[in-house]
Design a protein around this motif. Structure first.
Motif, short mmCIF file in Angstrom:
data_model
loop_
_atom_site.label_atom_id
_atom_site.label_comp_id
_atom_site.label_asym_id
_atom_site.label_seq_id
_atom_site.Cartn_x
_atom_site.Cartn_y
_atom_site.Cartn_z
N ALA A 110 1.00 3.30 -2.49
CA ALA A 110 0.30 4.31 -3.06
C ALA A 110 -1.15 3.77 -3.00
CB ALA A 110 0.65 4.51 -4.49
N ASN A 111 -2.19 4.54 -3.24
CA ASN A 111 -3.56 4.08 -3.14
C ASN A 111 -4.18 3.85 -4.43
OD1 ASN A 111 -4.75 6.81 -4.20
ND2 ASN A 111 -4.63 7.73 -1.95
N ALA A 112 -5.40 3.47 -4.71
CA ALA A 112 -5.74 3.08 -6.03
C ALA A 112 -5.80 4.08 -6.94
CB ALA A 112 -7.17 2.28 -5.85
N LYS A 113 -6.54 5.34 -6.49
CA LYS A 113 -6.77 6.59 -7.15
C LYS A 113 -5.40 7.17 -7.73
CE LYS A 113 -9.11 9.89 -9.12
NZ LYS A 113 -10.07 9.43 -10.33
N GLN A 114 -4.37 7.24 -6.74
CA GLN A 114 -3.08 7.87 -7.09
C GLN A 114 -2.30 6.88 -8.34
OE1 GLN A 114 -1.32 7.46 -3.35
NE2 GLN A 114 -1.39 9.47 -2.77
N CYS A 115 -2.40 5.43 -8.27
CA CYS A 115 -2.07 4.68 -9.18
C CYS A 115 -2.72 5.08 -10.73
CB CYS A 115 -2.11 3.18 -8.85
SG CYS A 115 -1.04 2.67 -7.45
N GLU A 116 -4.12 5.10 -10.63
CA GLU A 116 -4.91 5.46 -11.96
C GLU A 116 -4.47 6.57 -12.50
OE1 GLU A 116 -8.76 5.07 -10.01
OE2 GLU A 116 -8.59 2.69 -9.77
N LYS B 93 -1.62 -3.65 -7.30
CA LYS B 93 -1.72 -2.15 -7.39
C LYS B 93 -1.39 -1.53 -5.97
CE LYS B 93 -5.36 0.74 -9.21
NZ LYS B 93 -6.82 0.57 -10.00
N GLY B 94 -0.56 -0.62 -6.17
CA GLY B 94 -0.47 0.32 -4.83
C GLY B 94 0.92 -0.12 -4.29
N ASP B 95 1.50 -1.57 -4.41
CA ASP B 95 2.46 -1.91 -3.90
C ASP B 95 3.75 -1.71 -4.31
OD1 ASP B 95 0.59 -2.99 -2.12
OD2 ASP B 95 0.96 -5.14 -2.42
N ASN C 181 0.63 -1.22 0.00
CA ASN C 181 -0.01 0.15 -0.07
C ASN C 181 0.70 1.40 -0.08
OD1 ASN C 181 -2.41 -1.55 0.41
ND2 ASN C 181 -2.03 -1.83 2.57
#
Length: 295
Positions: A99-105, A248-250, A97
């Motif tokens: 980064a969070n999902a929105k940041q990755c997107e 995602k996010g790792d 975690n």
């Protein structure tokens, strides 16, 4: 006669109760052995759990920190970023975690425009044509200063904290996309002088931030982890060894150099072919000297 009667009576009792006694003894020893093995196995687990809890306690329950007076470039607060040690040879750290999902997107959307075929730093005698099957992904370099949202700057600072290496020593983010079948054969991020020529600049570490989940394949592989597969028979296309599944996010951090500055031969790594889905990853290469960008 009396003696014989007693003797016969004793034999009769032995015959009557012998089988039952043997049966009960068998059950007793079976249960004792099973319990003993369970206790031994459990004791090992308990020992590991105790050590893990002590380590966790020593790092998480210290809620009161005695801060020192920082220098001009230092912080006045404590930073805590959870991580797991995946390997000591090579040194690999895993950051769940990050980064969070929105940041990755948002990073993926930022990179979609301008993707070009990924390139290699060519060694003596190599050409783009002769190496085109080694790395088949697409990517784009984005400097944090080019990102007006400030998102890449946030992660650049966070990566500097976990690597303990200054932001000024990092390249621009290389944001990479792997489609089905695309991969990157095993290679070193460090530059061997025998192959690239002598120089003062050297890659110390690499940080990979996974921007998507991958349904199947796409793992980051370390075939020489802990000295395995180093007998000369390894084929650089083989996806074996320690494999890190993209989530995602790792993020993962691995070091290409030993603390003394020499190249760690176990830091060989690659990207397994994507079998199902699509892989996006943001890579930050960190050098032993300040990176200067051309205008």
């Amino acid at each position: 006669m009396k003696f014989k009667a007693v003797k016969l009576n004793w034999r009769w009792k032995t015959k009557k109760f012998g089988l039952r006694s043997v049966f009960l003894l068998c059950i007793f020893f079976f249960l004792a052995g099973y319990s003993g093995s369970r206790f031994f196995h459990r004791s090992q687990e308990d020992e590991y759990d105790v050590r893990a809890r002590l380590l966790e306690k020593s790092t998480e329950e210290e809620v009161e920190h005695r801060l020192l007076q920082g220098g001009e470039s230092g912080d006045d607060f404590i930073t805590s970023i959870p991580f797991q040690i995946l390997s000591w040879s090579p040194r690999i750290l895993y950051f769940p975690n990050f980064a969070n999902a929105k940041q990755c997107e948002n990073i993926v959307e930022m990179a979609k425009v301008g993707l070009t075929p990924s390139q290699l730093l060519l060694r003596e005698g190599e050409t783009e044509e002769s190496t085109k099957e080694i790395r088949t992904s697409s990517g784009i370099f984005i400097n944090a200063t080019q990102d007006k949202t400030g998102l890449l700057e946030v992660f650049e600072e966070k990566i500097a904290r976990v690597t303990k290496l200054p932001r000024t020593h990092g390249e621009a983010f290389n944001i990479i996309r792997y489609k089905i079948g695309q991969k990157y054969d095993s290679h070193y991020d460090a530059l061997k002088p025998s192959q690239y020529g002598p120089g003062d600049y050297q890659r110390v570490a690499s940080f990979l931030l996974y921007l998507t989940d991958v349904q199947e394949g796409g793992e980051t592989m370390f075939p020489f982890e802990n000295g395995l597969n180093m007998n000369g028979s390894y084929r650089y296309k083989d996806c074996i060894g320690l494999k890190v599944k993209p989530r995602k996010g790792d993020g993962i951090l691995f070091y290409s150099l030993y603390p003394n500055g020499t190249i760690d031969p176990t830091s060989l790594h690659g990207s397994c072919p994507v079998i199902k889905g699509e892989k996006w990853v943001a890579t930050k290469w960190i050098w032993n000297q300040i990176v200067v960008y051309d205008d």
